[in-house]
Design a protein around this motif. Structure first.
Motif, PDB file in Angstrom:
ATOM      1  N   ARG A  54      68.473  23.661  21.580  1.00 14.70           N
ATOM      2  CA  ARG A  54      67.968  22.477  20.872  1.00 14.70           C
ATOM      3  C   ARG A  54      66.614  22.723  20.213  1.00 14.70           C
ATOM      4  O   ARG A  54      66.308  22.156  19.169  1.00 14.70           O
ATOM      5  CB  ARG A  54      67.875  21.289  21.830  1.00 14.70           C
ATOM      6  CG  ARG A  54      69.248  20.621  21.982  1.00 14.70           C
ATOM      7  CD  ARG A  54      69.224  19.475  22.962  1.00 14.70           C
ATOM      8  NE  ARG A  54      68.120  18.551  22.751  1.00 14.70           N
ATOM      9  CZ  ARG A  54      67.577  17.825  23.721  1.00 14.70           C
ATOM     10  NH1 ARG A  54      68.016  17.936  24.947  1.00 14.70           N
ATOM     11  NH2 ARG A  54      66.595  16.998  23.458  1.00 14.70           N
ATOM     12  N   ARG A  55      65.781  23.571  20.834  1.00 15.50           N
ATOM     13  CA  ARG A  55      64.434  23.766  20.286  1.00 15.50           C
ATOM     14  C   ARG A  55      64.344  24.909  19.280  1.00 15.50           C
ATOM     15  O   ARG A  55      63.489  24.902  18.405  1.00 15.50           O
ATOM     16  CB  ARG A  55      63.438  24.054  21.428  1.00 15.50           C
ATOM     17  CG  ARG A  55      63.154  22.881  22.321  1.00 15.50           C
ATOM     18  CD  ARG A  55      61.863  23.063  23.099  1.00 15.50           C
ATOM     19  NE  ARG A  55      61.797  24.272  23.927  1.00 15.50           N
ATOM     20  CZ  ARG A  55      60.829  24.520  24.795  1.00 15.50           C
ATOM     21  NH1 ARG A  55      59.851  23.652  24.946  1.00 15.50           N
ATOM     22  NH2 ARG A  55      60.814  25.620  25.503  1.00 15.50           N
ATOM     23  N   PHE A  56      65.193  25.943  19.458  1.00 19.44           N
ATOM     24  CA  PHE A  56      65.070  27.156  18.655  1.00 19.44           C
ATOM     25  C   PHE A  56      65.445  26.900  17.194  1.00 19.44           C
ATOM     26  O   PHE A  56      66.512  26.373  16.899  1.00 19.44           O
ATOM     27  CB  PHE A  56      65.967  28.254  19.246  1.00 19.44           C
ATOM     28  CG  PHE A  56      65.780  29.590  18.592  1.00 19.44           C
ATOM     29  CD1 PHE A  56      64.724  30.408  18.951  1.00 19.44           C
ATOM     30  CD2 PHE A  56      66.654  30.023  17.608  1.00 19.44           C
ATOM     31  CE1 PHE A  56      64.549  31.647  18.344  1.00 19.44           C
ATOM     32  CE2 PHE A  56      66.488  31.256  17.001  1.00 19.44           C
ATOM     33  CZ  PHE A  56      65.441  32.069  17.363  1.00 19.44           C
TER      34      PHE A  56
ATOM     35  N   TRP B 242      56.088  35.711  22.367  1.00 12.40           N
ATOM     36  CA  TRP B 242      55.812  34.429  21.717  1.00 12.40           C
ATOM     37  C   TRP B 242      56.801  33.401  22.238  1.00 12.40           C
ATOM     38  O   TRP B 242      58.012  33.649  22.198  1.00 12.40           O
ATOM     39  CB  TRP B 242      56.002  34.605  20.199  1.00 12.40           C
ATOM     40  CG  TRP B 242      54.988  33.873  19.381  1.00 12.40           C
ATOM     41  CD1 TRP B 242      55.141  32.639  18.825  1.00 12.40           C
ATOM     42  CD2 TRP B 242      53.673  34.337  19.036  1.00 12.40           C
ATOM     43  NE1 TRP B 242      53.990  32.305  18.147  1.00 12.40           N
ATOM     44  CE2 TRP B 242      53.077  33.330  18.273  1.00 12.40           C
ATOM     45  CE3 TRP B 242      52.939  35.495  19.310  1.00 12.40           C
ATOM     46  CZ2 TRP B 242      51.775  33.446  17.765  1.00 12.40           C
ATOM     47  CZ3 TRP B 242      51.661  35.606  18.815  1.00 12.40           C
ATOM     48  CH2 TRP B 242      51.093  34.585  18.055  1.00 12.40           C
ATOM     49  N   ASP B 243      56.348  32.252  22.728  1.00 17.73           N
ATOM     50  CA  ASP B 243      57.279  31.257  23.257  1.00 17.73           C
ATOM     51  C   ASP B 243      58.203  30.724  22.152  1.00 17.73           C
ATOM     52  O   ASP B 243      57.759  30.465  21.031  1.00 17.73           O
ATOM     53  CB  ASP B 243      56.527  30.084  23.889  1.00 17.73           C
ATOM     54  CG  ASP B 243      56.042  30.422  25.302  1.00 17.73           C
ATOM     55  OD1 ASP B 243      56.365  31.516  25.796  1.00 17.73           O
ATOM     56  OD2 ASP B 243      55.339  29.583  25.894  1.00 17.73           O
ATOM     57  N   ALA B 244      59.460  30.549  22.527  1.00 16.56           N
ATOM     58  CA  ALA B 244      60.491  30.156  21.566  1.00 16.56           C
ATOM     59  C   ALA B 244      60.246  28.790  20.937  1.00 16.56           C
ATOM     60  O   ALA B 244      60.711  28.512  19.837  1.00 16.56           O
ATOM     61  CB  ALA B 244      61.854  30.156  22.262  1.00 16.56           C
ATOM     62  N   ASP B 245      59.499  27.925  21.626  1.00 11.34           N
ATOM     63  CA  ASP B 245      59.274  26.579  21.085  1.00 11.34           C
ATOM     64  C   ASP B 245      58.252  26.581  19.939  1.00 11.34           C
ATOM     65  O   ASP B 245      58.034  25.554  19.308  1.00 11.34           O
ATOM     66  CB  ASP B 245      58.838  25.602  22.197  1.00 11.34           C
ATOM     67  CG  ASP B 245      57.588  26.065  22.940  1.00 11.34           C
ATOM     68  OD1 ASP B 245      56.903  26.985  22.462  1.00 11.34           O
ATOM     69  OD2 ASP B 245      57.293  25.482  24.008  1.00 11.34           O
ATOM     70  N   LEU B 246      57.619  27.748  19.703  1.00 12.94           N
ATOM     71  CA  LEU B 246      56.606  27.892  18.658  1.00 12.94           C
ATOM     72  C   LEU B 246      55.476  26.872  18.823  1.00 12.94           C
ATOM     73  O   LEU B 246      54.959  26.337  17.841  1.00 12.94           O
ATOM     74  CB  LEU B 246      57.214  27.820  17.255  1.00 12.94           C
ATOM     75  CG  LEU B 246      58.251  28.907  16.958  1.00 12.94           C
ATOM     76  CD1 LEU B 246      58.706  28.842  15.508  1.00 12.94           C
ATOM     77  CD2 LEU B 246      57.704  30.302  17.265  1.00 12.94           C
TER      78      LEU B 246
ATOM     79  N   GLU C 175      51.908  20.984  22.275  1.00 12.80           N
ATOM     80  CA  GLU C 175      52.784  20.946  23.437  1.00 12.80           C
ATOM     81  C   GLU C 175      54.141  20.429  22.986  1.00 12.80           C
ATOM     82  O   GLU C 175      54.228  19.390  22.349  1.00 12.80           O
ATOM     83  CB  GLU C 175      52.186  19.993  24.469  1.00 12.80           C
ATOM     84  CG  GLU C 175      53.005  19.896  25.712  1.00 12.80           C
ATOM     85  CD  GLU C 175      52.297  19.065  26.770  1.00 12.80           C
ATOM     86  OE1 GLU C 175      51.168  18.616  26.540  1.00 12.80           O
ATOM     87  OE2 GLU C 175      52.894  18.879  27.815  1.00 12.80           O
ATOM     88  N   ILE C 176      55.178  21.205  23.285  1.00  8.21           N
ATOM     89  CA  ILE C 176      56.503  20.819  22.810  1.00  8.21           C
ATOM     90  C   ILE C 176      57.419  20.678  24.013  1.00  8.21           C
ATOM     91  O   ILE C 176      57.676  21.641  24.721  1.00  8.21           O
ATOM     92  CB  ILE C 176      57.034  21.858  21.803  1.00  8.21           C
ATOM     93  CG1 ILE C 176      56.118  21.843  20.575  1.00  8.21           C
ATOM     94  CG2 ILE C 176      58.475  21.554  21.418  1.00  8.21           C
ATOM     95  CD1 ILE C 176      56.387  22.895  19.555  1.00  8.21           C
ATOM     96  N   GLY C 177      57.869  19.464  24.261  1.00  6.76           N
ATOM     97  CA  GLY C 177      58.780  19.221  25.376  1.00  6.76           C
ATOM     98  C   GLY C 177      58.066  19.254  26.707  1.00  6.76           C
ATOM     99  O   GLY C 177      56.852  19.368  26.789  1.00  6.76           O
TER     100      GLY C 177
HETATM  101 MG   LIG Z   1      56.313  25.540  25.759  1.00 10.05          MG
END
Ligand SMILES: [Mg+2]
Ligand SMILES: Nc1nc2c(ncn2[C@@H]2O[C@H](COP(=O)(O)OP(=O)(O)O)[C@@H](O)[C@H]2O)c(=O)[nH]1
Length: 246
Positions: free
Chosen positions: A15-17, A93-97, A221-223
């Motif tokens: 869902r986030r990628f 690098w975190d996938a949520d960018l 901050e994402i999610g």
């Molecule tokens: Mg994160």
């Protein structure tokens, strides 16, 4: 030849990628590539990552771990695979960018301009005029944790846990990822502890001189975070194990 390879660990990220952001980035930065690691996801993550790899086969690669092993091992497996490409720089690098990809060229420029630097880490410092946004509760818990970590390491580091880091691919980097980590979520601390061991053996300059924390311009901050207050005791126990081991 890819100069820079970024490992993106992905666990149930369907869902986030956002594939277009990664494809657009390598189109604008042909020296950079991604190694996308599916960490035993149970959703469509694996297919999504393979689509990106198929769309840009020269610069994007997908690696799939059969079962979920946690971010630490996913990143480590990615780093081991990245070695085959002999990049000058490799990072994760975190996938949520949460840290936008446009920060990558800044990190690369720092490593190029300053040959003494071995590692550039994003640092989520809330300064006026920047967009570093975290929920207040997460900010304060994070700051307490960061202070404890800094004391344990005996290193004046501000933010070990930011999911945006770029390494110079040298011996210290190889050594740091050679063995599995003992923790799932605090492996960033273990990386610093491993670099510190190298510095003690005089294989590296003092870390204050060769690691650079770059205050981020933007961090969103994402999610939900996977760590909450209830995990406090577990985190402290993990830190104690790290302190004991290193
Ligand atoms: Mg994160
Ligand atoms: N939750 C979780 N994330 C993982 C795992 N393996 C890899 N990751 C990746 O680790 C990165 C950070 O996770 P995120 O959910 O953003 O955690 P945050 O640190 O709380 O922001 C993401 O790219 C995840 O996809 C895992 O086993 N669990």
């Amino acid at each position: 030849m890819l100069e820079t390879i970024l490992i993106v660990p992905c666990y149930n990220e369907a869902r986030r990628f956002q594939p277009p952001l990664f494809i657009d980035f390598v189109d604008r930065h042909p020296d950079c590539g991604f190694l996308l690691v599916n960490d035993g996801s149970r959703d469509q993550t694996r297919d999504l990552l393979q689509q990106v790899a198929a769309a840009r086969p020269k610069s994007c690669f997908a690696l799939s771990l059969e079962r979920n092993q946690g971010k630490a091992e996913a990143v480590r497996q990615g780093m081991l695979a990245a070695r085959e490409h002999k990049p000058a720089f490799a990072g994760f690098w975190d996938a949520d960018l949460a840290t936008p990809l446009d920060t990558v060229p800044e990190f690369i420029a720092l490593l190029k301009q300053r040959p003494e630097l071995r590692l550039v880490m994003g640092s989520r410092v809330r300064l006026l005029g920047r967009q570093v946004e975290r929920r207040a509760s997460r900010h304060y818990v994070g700051r307490c944790l960061a202070t404890i970590i800094s004391l344990i390491l005996g290193l004046p580091v501000y933010d070990t846990q930011c999911g945006a880091k770029l390494f110079r691919c040298d011996h210290a980097w190889e050594q740091a990822f050679a063995e599995p980590f003992i923790s799932r979520w605090l492996f960033d601390v273990e990386i610093l502890a491993r670099y510190q061991q190298a510095a003690r053996k005089a294989l590296l300059p003092p870390l204050e001189r060769c690691i650079y924390e770059s205050p981020l311009q933007t961090w969103h901050e994402i999610g939900q975070s996977h760590l909450g207050l209830k995990d406090g005791p577990r985190v402290l126990l993990a830190l104690a194990r790290i302190w004991w081991t290193y």
